[in-house]
Structures are given as structure tokens and as C-alpha cells.
Enzyme design. Sequence first.
Site, PDB file in Angstrom:
ATOM      1  N   ASN A 109      -4.974 120.154 -52.511  1.00 10.63           N
ATOM      2  CA  ASN A 109      -6.132 120.794 -51.876  1.00 10.63           C
ATOM      3  C   ASN A 109      -7.410 120.055 -52.254  1.00 10.63           C
ATOM      4  O   ASN A 109      -7.582 119.647 -53.395  1.00 10.63           O
ATOM      5  CB  ASN A 109      -6.261 122.243 -52.347  1.00 10.63           C
ATOM      6  N   ASP A 112      -6.462 123.708 -43.568  1.00  6.40           N
ATOM      7  CA  ASP A 112      -6.026 124.891 -44.321  1.00  6.40           C
ATOM      8  C   ASP A 112      -6.771 126.146 -43.854  1.00  6.40           C
ATOM      9  O   ASP A 112      -7.893 126.056 -43.358  1.00  6.40           O
ATOM     10  CB  ASP A 112      -6.335 124.643 -45.805  1.00  6.40           C
ATOM     11  N   GLU A 150       1.191 130.433 -43.517  1.00  7.69           N
ATOM     12  CA  GLU A 150       0.982 130.753 -44.934  1.00  7.69           C
ATOM     13  C   GLU A 150       1.242 132.231 -45.190  1.00  7.69           C
ATOM     14  O   GLU A 150       1.004 133.071 -44.330  1.00  7.69           O
ATOM     15  CB  GLU A 150      -0.484 130.518 -45.309  1.00  7.69           C
TER      16      GLU A 150
HETATM   17  P1  C2E Z   1      -4.789 127.947 -50.334  1.00  7.02           P
HETATM   18  O1  C2E Z   1      -4.789 126.469 -50.401  1.00  7.02           O
HETATM   19  O2  C2E Z   1      -4.893 128.559 -48.996  1.00  7.02           O
HETATM   20  O3  C2E Z   1      -3.458 128.378 -51.070  1.00  7.02           O
HETATM   21  C1  C2E Z   1      -2.719 129.537 -50.763  1.00  7.02           C
HETATM   22  C2  C2E Z   1      -2.988 130.664 -51.732  1.00  7.02           C
HETATM   23  O4  C2E Z   1      -2.236 131.813 -51.336  1.00  7.02           O
HETATM   24  C3  C2E Z   1      -2.554 130.368 -53.165  1.00  7.02           C
HETATM   25  O5  C2E Z   1      -3.409 131.101 -54.044  1.00  7.02           O
HETATM   26  C4  C2E Z   1      -1.141 130.953 -53.194  1.00  7.02           C
HETATM   27  O6  C2E Z   1      -0.715 131.283 -54.496  1.00  7.02           O
HETATM   28  C5  C2E Z   1      -1.325 132.189 -52.357  1.00  7.02           C
HETATM   29  N1  C2E Z   1      -0.087 132.611 -51.692  1.00  7.02           N
HETATM   30  C6  C2E Z   1       0.979 131.849 -51.351  1.00  7.02           C
HETATM   31  N2  C2E Z   1       1.920 132.584 -50.743  1.00  7.02           N
HETATM   32  C7  C2E Z   1       1.469 133.855 -50.696  1.00  7.02           C
HETATM   33  C8  C2E Z   1       2.014 135.105 -50.189  1.00  7.02           C
HETATM   34  O7  C2E Z   1       3.102 135.178 -49.651  1.00  7.02           O
HETATM   35  N3  C2E Z   1       1.211 136.209 -50.322  1.00  7.02           N
HETATM   36  C9  C2E Z   1      -0.020 136.160 -50.907  1.00  7.02           C
HETATM   37  N4  C2E Z   1      -0.710 137.294 -50.994  1.00  7.02           N
HETATM   38  N5  C2E Z   1      -0.546 135.000 -51.409  1.00  7.02           N
HETATM   39  C10 C2E Z   1       0.180 133.869 -51.293  1.00  7.02           C
HETATM   40  P2  C2E Z   1      -4.039 130.417 -55.320  1.00  7.02           P
HETATM   41  O8  C2E Z   1      -3.038 129.543 -56.002  1.00  7.02           O
HETATM   42  O9  C2E Z   1      -4.686 131.490 -56.119  1.00  7.02           O
HETATM   43  O10 C2E Z   1      -5.152 129.465 -54.711  1.00  7.02           O
HETATM   44  C11 C2E Z   1      -6.260 129.982 -54.027  1.00  7.02           C
HETATM   45  C12 C2E Z   1      -7.066 128.900 -53.354  1.00  7.02           C
HETATM   46  O11 C2E Z   1      -7.683 128.047 -54.325  1.00  7.02           O
HETATM   47  C13 C2E Z   1      -6.245 127.959 -52.492  1.00  7.02           C
HETATM   48  O12 C2E Z   1      -5.978 128.547 -51.244  1.00  7.02           O
HETATM   49  C14 C2E Z   1      -7.151 126.759 -52.406  1.00  7.02           C
HETATM   50  O13 C2E Z   1      -8.111 126.914 -51.395  1.00  7.02           O
HETATM   51  C15 C2E Z   1      -7.842 126.771 -53.758  1.00  7.02           C
HETATM   52  N6  C2E Z   1      -7.218 125.757 -54.618  1.00  7.02           N
HETATM   53  C16 C2E Z   1      -6.033 125.813 -55.278  1.00  7.02           C
HETATM   54  N7  C2E Z   1      -5.802 124.677 -55.972  1.00  7.02           N
HETATM   55  C17 C2E Z   1      -6.866 123.865 -55.710  1.00  7.02           C
HETATM   56  C18 C2E Z   1      -7.230 122.539 -56.143  1.00  7.02           C
HETATM   57  O14 C2E Z   1      -6.507 121.837 -56.881  1.00  7.02           O
HETATM   58  N8  C2E Z   1      -8.422 122.043 -55.663  1.00  7.02           N
HETATM   59  C19 C2E Z   1      -9.222 122.758 -54.840  1.00  7.02           C
HETATM   60  N9  C2E Z   1     -10.364 122.194 -54.415  1.00  7.02           N
HETATM   61  N10 C2E Z   1      -8.921 123.997 -54.423  1.00  7.02           N
HETATM   62  C20 C2E Z   1      -7.762 124.552 -54.864  1.00  7.02           C
HETATM   63 MG    MG Z   2      -3.963 124.996 -49.423  1.00  2.00          MG
HETATM   64 MG    MG Z   3      -4.571 128.380 -47.161  1.00  2.00          MG
HETATM   65 MG    MG Z   4      -6.974 129.876 -49.034  1.00  2.00          MG
END
Ligand code: C2E
Ligand code: MG
Ligand code: MG
Ligand code: MG
Length: 284
Positions: free
Chosen positions: A117, A179, A236
Site C-alpha cells: 500500500n 484501492d 475486499e
Molecule cells: P486497505 O489497504 O483497504 O486494507 C484492507 C483493510 O481491511 C485492512 O485493515 C484489513 O485488515 C481489513 N480487512 C480485510 N479483510 C476484512 C474483512 O473481511 N472484514 C473487515 N471488517 N476488514 C477486513 P488494516 O490492516 O487495519 O489496514 C487499514 C488501512 O491502512 C489499509 O486499508 C491501508 O489503506 C492502510 N495501510 C495498511 N498498511 C499500509 C502501509 O504499509 N502503508 C500505507 N501507506 N498504508 C497502509
Molecule cells: Mg490495500
Molecule cells: Mg482497501
Molecule cells: Mg482501506
Amino acid sequence: YVKQQGGDDVFWYHKAINEHNAHNIQLESELRAATNEGQFVPYYQPKFALDTGMITGFEALVRWQHPTRGLLKPIDFIDAIISHKLSLELFSQMAVQIAEQLTIWQGLGFDQHICINADAAEFSNPDFFDLVSNLLIEHDVAANQLHIEVTESSLIQRHANVKKQLNLLKKLGICLALDDFGTGYASLSYLQEYPFDFIKIDKSFISKITDDRTQRAIVKAILDLAEALDMQVIAEGIENEQQRDLLLSMGCQYGQGYWFGKPMTAEQATQMLTQQHLSKSNPS
Ligand code: C2E
Ligand code: MG
Ligand code: MG
Ligand code: MG
């Protein structure tokens, strides 16, 4: 909010109100320590083909292994990373670990890709492209093993370099995904304007898809649009089999979600790949 004018690009940014309060200063010094000491680790969530159920790749999601507060999720610190201009440090720390993981999987015979990401702040940094291309060379990773995900809301901000950098990355052979599609108020013309290979439908549309006609209609429209534009779609947030079945019948190719697998450690992801490999060679 302060309006910034630079070339043709107009964007708004949030001026941190509490920039100087004690909490912020502590968080900032903790974040700097975290970048220096390698406290950011990727968790991996599998992406799978809806028809075969096979893992097709993983998305890397950052976790902060905080020395006293335990494992933190992006919601607890991503905004602070961006406002303290540590995005590129985070990205490069994640990217190195991802490249190492790809090499490990390659060695085990697992031909996978990993998606990282990135936010607009990273793309607007002129060093971003060099960082990515050097990483691939140093770790001997093929460009098509690395995917990059950009949120729609990142594009809206219209940072000057985003489009240029995305085109360069695409030329290098990296797959690009848009995304959280549907949540950022991006105009549909963005799909034409930027070189995306994948659209990821935000989980807010998937969660009600089985009992809300309107959500279903929106998802259907996105799938039709993607097909017309030769883009592939990843849904997603698939949390149950009914959602998977419905999406499959609507023609969606790929999915991610808790139903198939939550974000997990590298070891757990390797185990999942190993199991898949074993069941493929010994179908029961
Ligand atoms: P994202 O890229 O849209 O990632 C999907 C988020 O939804 C992830 O939350 C994931 O754990 C969660 N998710 C996946 N499957 C499900 C599901 O079935 N139900 C529900 N309720 N949630 C699900 P996470 O890991 O907390 O990450 C949140 C956001 O943080 C990500 O959204 C992304 O935008 C950002 N992010 C994560 N890692 C990075 C990174 O290394 N760099 C940057 N810049 N942003 C990051
Ligand atoms: Mg993502
Ligand atoms: Mg996403
Ligand atoms: Mg997101």
C-alpha cells in the site's frame, strides 16, 4: 485547513492543530525510533481466485510492533506517519521485508506476488521511483511480483507527481491497483487517466451485498465498467460464503476477506501456501 497552490495542482491539507503538544512530540519520537529500529512489520492477507479458491497473492498490511503497547494497527499511527513525513521511510521498510519474503517464497517454489500500500505523499516524493526500481534490482525480484495499491482518496489530492510516477512504475512492469474504489469520490475518468490493472471494491459495498439491492447494483456496475476497461476486480472484505458465491456469480474474479484469511504473519502465510501446495499435489 490551508489551501496550497502549486502549478496546476490545488490541494488541501490538514494542518495538525496540536502539532506541539506533548503527546504528539512523544508519538513523533516513538515513530522515529520505530523507523530506525525496524519496528514496522508486514502482515500478509491472502488474495484468492473466487472460482478455484487458490491463493493468487498477498497484500502486505503494516503492523507496528510497539515496544510497550503491543501490536498496533494502521489506524493508530498512519495519519501520524503522514503528517510527520515518514511515509517514505515506512514504505521502504515494508518494501525491503516484502522483497525478502518474495525471495524466500521463490526459493520454496511459490510463485506469488505481494501487494504494497502506498499513499499519495509517497508518490509525490521524487525519490519514490528510484527506491522501487533499486529495490527490485538489489533483491533480484521481478517487477511483476510487486503490486502497488493506491487509494482513490490519494488521487483526489492531485499531487503533481502521482500520475508521472504511476506511469513509470507501470512501464517498469509493476501492477497497479486502485484501492477502496467507490469511497473516495474519484470521478470515473480516473480509471482512464491512470494506468491501473486492478480495481479493489471497498468492503463497505461488499458487507451488504447479499441483502441490499442498491449495493448489489453498484457492485454490478463496477464489474461491468472494469470489464469494458479491461481491468480486473478484487472484492475486499468478504466475510462469508454467501458473499463469495454471489460475487462469483456476478463475474468477480478475485477476493480478499476474513472468510478466506485474516492478515497473518509471514510464517502463517508460508504455512498456508504449503498447505495449498500439498493439497494440489494430493487432491483428496
Ligand atoms: P486497505 O489497504 O483497504 O486494507 C484492507 C483493510 O481491511 C485492512 O485493515 C484489513 O485488515 C481489513 N480487512 C480485510 N479483510 C476484512 C474483512 O473481511 N472484514 C473487515 N471488517 N476488514 C477486513 P488494516 O490492516 O487495519 O489496514 C487499514 C488501512 O491502512 C489499509 O486499508 C491501508 O489503506 C492502510 N495501510 C495498511 N498498511 C499500509 C502501509 O504499509 N502503508 C500505507 N501507506 N498504508 C497502509
Ligand atoms: Mg490495500
Ligand atoms: Mg482497501
Ligand atoms: Mg482501506
